[in-house]
Design a protein around this motif. Structure first.
Motif, PDB file in Angstrom:
ATOM      1  N   SER A  39       0.824  -1.212   0.000  1.00 38.83           N
ATOM      2  CA  SER A  39       0.000   0.000   0.000  1.00 38.83           C
ATOM      3  C   SER A  39       0.857   1.259   0.000  1.00 38.83           C
ATOM      4  O   SER A  39       0.593   2.210  -0.743  1.00 38.83           O
ATOM      5  N   TYR A  40       1.886   1.266   0.830  1.00 38.93           N
ATOM      6  CA  TYR A  40       2.787   2.417   0.858  1.00 38.93           C
ATOM      7  C   TYR A  40       3.584   2.534  -0.434  1.00 38.93           C
ATOM      8  O   TYR A  40       3.850   3.652  -0.903  1.00 38.93           O
TER       9      TYR A  40
ATOM     10  N   LEU B  52       6.821   9.413   3.019  1.00 36.95           N
ATOM     11  CA  LEU B  52       6.437   8.043   2.687  1.00 36.95           C
ATOM     12  C   LEU B  52       7.659   7.138   2.556  1.00 36.95           C
ATOM     13  O   LEU B  52       7.602   5.954   2.911  1.00 36.95           O
TER      14      LEU B  52
ATOM     15  N   ARG C  68       8.748   6.094   5.950  1.00 39.80           N
ATOM     16  CA  ARG C  68       7.825   5.079   6.452  1.00 39.80           C
ATOM     17  C   ARG C  68       8.046   3.731   5.765  1.00 39.80           C
ATOM     18  O   ARG C  68       7.989   2.685   6.410  1.00 39.80           O
ATOM     19  N   LEU C  69       8.302   3.729   4.463  1.00 43.03           N
ATOM     20  CA  LEU C  69       8.606   2.480   3.753  1.00 43.03           C
ATOM     21  C   LEU C  69       9.844   1.807   4.342  1.00 43.03           C
ATOM     22  O   LEU C  69       9.878   0.587   4.504  1.00 43.03           O
TER      23      LEU C  69
END
Length: 119
Positions: A71-72, A109, A112-113
């Motif tokens: 999703s990311y 992002l 976060r990944l």
């Protein structure tokens, strides 16, 4: 994930954000060369998407789950093109500011990944 690729995407996204933020500061809409910059950042995000999917297909797993990782990845891939399309609709300084915000979001992002993969 490949750490060097994550860093490259993050740096390119922040450079795009600074460049478009400066254009917004100068009261300019996005120009053709901004879209070339967006294409470069999107190309890097596409490479990262492909690398991530290949790693998952080889049997490697993200620490926090495959679904959230994919999703990311998709969100990171779509972030800058979505901001670019929105800047085409708003042909003022706010279009440039939208792309700048998209670059910052992409950099976040990427962090976060990296965390989701187990960095």
């Amino acid at each position: 994930m490949v750490d060097a690729l994550t860093i490259a995407v993050s740096v390119a996204a922040l450079a795009l954000a600074a460049w478009c933020g400066f254009a917004a500061y100068r009261d300019q809409p996005t120009k053709d060369w901004h879209f070339i910059g967006m294409a470069v950042v999107t190309l890097l995000a596409t490479v990262q998407l492909i690398v991530g999917i290949v790693q998952l297909a080889r049997g490697e797993e993200a620490d926090q789950g495959t679904t959230i990782f994919v999703s990311y990845l998709i969100g990171a891939f779509a972030c800058v093109p979505a901001a670019g399309f929105m800047s085409l609709v708003e042909r003022s300084r706010w279009g440039s500011l939208t792309v700048a915000a998209g670059g910052v979001v992409l950099a976040v992002l990427e962090v976060r990944l990296y965390d989701i993969w187990g960095g």
